[in-house]
Design an enzyme around this catalytic site. Structure first.
Site, PDB file in Angstrom:
ATOM      1  N   LYS A 121       0.827  -1.206   0.000  1.00 17.04           N
ATOM      2  CA  LYS A 121       0.000   0.000   0.000  1.00 17.04           C
ATOM      3  C   LYS A 121       0.867   1.264   0.000  1.00 17.04           C
ATOM      4  O   LYS A 121       0.466   2.298  -0.518  1.00 17.04           O
ATOM      5  CB  LYS A 121      -0.923   0.022   1.223  1.00 17.04           C
ATOM      6  CG  LYS A 121      -1.838  -1.187   1.397  1.00 17.04           C
ATOM      7  CD  LYS A 121      -3.050  -1.111   0.512  1.00 17.04           C
ATOM      8  CE  LYS A 121      -4.123  -2.153   0.834  1.00 17.04           C
ATOM      9  NZ  LYS A 121      -3.727  -3.567   0.837  1.00 17.04           N
TER      10      LYS A 121
HETATM   11  C1  LIG Z   1      -4.321  -4.673   0.384  1.00 21.33           C
HETATM   12  C2  LIG Z   1      -3.545  -5.932   0.318  1.00 21.33           C
HETATM   13  C3  LIG Z   1      -3.818  -6.930  -0.640  1.00 21.33           C
HETATM   14  C4  LIG Z   1      -4.983  -6.825  -1.604  1.00 21.33           C
HETATM   15  O1  LIG Z   1      -4.774  -5.827  -2.577  1.00 21.33           O
HETATM   16  P1  LIG Z   1      -6.032  -5.266  -3.421  1.00 21.33           P
HETATM   17  O2  LIG Z   1      -5.484  -4.105  -4.152  1.00 21.33           O
HETATM   18  O3  LIG Z   1      -7.066  -4.882  -2.403  1.00 21.33           O
HETATM   19  O4  LIG Z   1      -6.493  -6.366  -4.301  1.00 21.33           O
HETATM   20  C5  LIG Z   1      -2.989  -8.037  -0.689  1.00 21.33           C
HETATM   21  N1  LIG Z   1      -1.974  -8.187   0.167  1.00 21.33           N
HETATM   22  C6  LIG Z   1      -1.681  -7.262   1.118  1.00 21.33           C
HETATM   23  C7  LIG Z   1      -0.557  -7.510   2.055  1.00 21.33           C
HETATM   24  C8  LIG Z   1      -2.453  -6.095   1.223  1.00 21.33           C
HETATM   25  O5  LIG Z   1      -2.157  -5.185   2.168  1.00 21.33           O
END
Ligand SMILES: *Cc1c(COP(=O)(O)O)cnc(C)c1O
Length: 479
Positions: A121
């Site tokens: 993120k």
């Molecule tokens: C948010 C997240 C995901 C999922 O990603 P999306 O963009 O919501 O599909 C997968 N792995 C981790 C560690 C995350 O923080």
């Protein structure tokens, strides 16, 4: 570049106009009017750029209302080796989103989790922080970001917004429900513009408070309340960059195409991969990996999209993929049905009425086998096995989400042409999920040297009951 809504809103705003908002006024999601394409000669020229240089080239195709010099400067401040320095012991801290070959030329891990919160993120949120600051400064405005988090998104937002003079963050989290490491990450932030509120309840209680405050239009307007949700287009645009970067890292004169496996929840990450491919990046497969919450796997197998209720949503050991509906999916369906906003509006009306939609007998679904997507699901047992497997074979600890991506990715790997490497996106580091690592391996995960001692730092958090008026009073006194 102008932006359109998936539900057909007639106005065509530019990037800065959609940056600070959420949904379009008609309830749809914003998309670029047309996806910009990348010429072959551009692709060749980009191969040798630094990460921030590549970021500038890609973002300038989506952002045409920020002067080039300013955008270049924003990219240079966002993608620094210092921000992405939280690497495993032995790794080079000077590289952003490095590729680790597990099997050279065949199987690699693209490490997009070296930012301050050890999850991918950060790759987008850090950009968002600098873009927010830039646009607010230009407009002489301020914003108070209100959110609820069970872990990854809230901490990424706080690390992106800390110290920004026109932004305050009010982040609600469930008291005592996050891991010690996650609590330390959020609550140790000493910046005056970051406010952590621990609600004595569950994540849903915190989320309900955010909804209640956001539904109070007068309060929202008076205190300039905003959000940094996963449907923000800028986050998708920022995520496109590492698909190009990973492609360049894995290819050469002899290898010209790649496949990616993506641990998926809200369809934001993998949708960025889809956009990269629409731009012309030679991606032969996007492998969508879900956990037990297999809403999306079900769609790609059957053509039926059926969001789950809260009681049908599993609490799993890859918690950042525990979704009941995929908030970015509407963007893909818009394309899937031939960019038809009337059809999207109708489909989502059915969903809002508590239903599902079934596209299995449409010509769109019949064409799916020719598309780039395949999907699969991974379970707790698969996850543990894969963490063990990767540790034994390659000496690397992977986190539970990455393990889901590896599990489903390996299933499809044998069907890829021999000269197409598979890159699994490493969406978080093992250090964040100590319980599951201990369950799989019987040892504690290693914490990057740069973050050791984090849990010993003083913490600052306001504990409050799940009471909307108390939270509003807290915000009003500080916003
Ligand atoms: C948010 C997240 C995901 C999922 O990603 P999306 O963009 O919501 O599909 C997968 N792995 C981790 C560690 C995350 O923080």
């Amino acid at each position: 570049m102008k932006y359109v809504s998936t539900r057909g809103w007639v106005s065509r705003p530019e990037f800065c106009d959609i940056l600070l908002g959420g949904l379009a006024p008609d309830g749809g999601l914003y998309l670029p009017e047309s996806v910009p394409t990348v010429r072959r000669d551009e692709l060749d020229a980009w191969r040798h750029l630094s990460y921030d240089g590549l970021a500038f080239e890609i973002l300038s195709k989506f952002i045409t209302d920020i002067p080039a010099d300013d955008l270049r400067d924003i990219c240079a401040r966002t993608y620094t080796a210092d921000i992405y320095r939280h690497v495993r012991t032995g790794d080079d801290p000077g590289r952003i989103a490095p590729l680790h070959w597990l099997e050279p030329g065949k199987l690699g891990l693209l490490a997009i989790s070296n930012g301050p919160t050890l999850a991918f993120k950060d790759m987008a949120m850090q950009l968002l922080g600098n873009l927010f600051e830039y646009v607010l400064e230009k407009r002489g405005e301020t914003i108070n970001i209100l959110g609820a988090t069970s872990g990854d998104t809230g901490s990424a937002a706080e690390y992106a917004m800390r110290g920004k003079s026109r932004v305050k963050v009010f982040m609600l989290s469930p008291h005592g429900k996050m891991s010690a490491f996650q609590r330390a990450q959020m609550y140790s932030l000493a910046d005056g513009n970051i406010f952590n509120i621990a609600i004595t309840g569950m994540f849903d209680d915190a989320q309900d408070i955010v909804k209640a405050v956001s539904n109070d239009a007068a309060f929202k307007a008076q205190h300039c309340i905003g959000a940094v949700n996963s449907i923000n287009w800028a986050r998708i645009a920022a995520q496109v960059i590492y698909y190009f970067h990973g492609y360049f890292a894995a290819t050469s004169d002899n290898v010209q195409k790649v496949a990616f496996s993506v641990p998926t929840g809200n369809f934001g990450n993998i949708f960025a991969g889809y956009i990269a491919r629409c731009m012309g990046l030679p991606i032969v497969r996007l492998i969508l990996a879900t956990n037990e919450n297999n809403v999306l796997d079900e769609f790609f197998r059957t053509g039926v999209y059926r969001p789950r209720s809260a009681s049908e949503t599993h609490v799993t050991s890859s918690p950042s993929m525990d979704i009941s509906k995929a908030s970015n999916f509407e963007r893909y369906i818009f394309d899937f049905v031939g960019r038809n906003p009337a059809m999207v509006t109708k489909l989502w009306k059915d969903l809002d009425a508590g239903g599902a939609f079934d596209l299995s007998s449409t010509p769109f679904f019949a064409r799916l086998p020719e598309s780039v997507f395949v999907s699969g699901k991974s379970t707790h047992a698969d996850r543990l096995n894969m963490i063990q497997d990767v540790y034994e074979h390659y000496g690397l600890m992977i986190d539970p989400h990455t393990a889901d991506g590896m599990e489903v990715g390996k299933h499809y790997a044998s069907r890829l042409p021999v000269d197409v490497p598979l890159l699994v996106l490493e969406t978080a580091q093992a250090a964040k999920f100590a319980d599951t690592i201990r369950e799989a391996l019987g040892v504690d995960p290693e914490i990057p040297a740069s973050l050791q001692g984090l849990e010993a730092l003083p913490q600052r958090v306001e504990v409050m009951p799940p009471d909307v008026s108390a939270v509003k009073a807290f915000i009003a006194a500080r916003a």
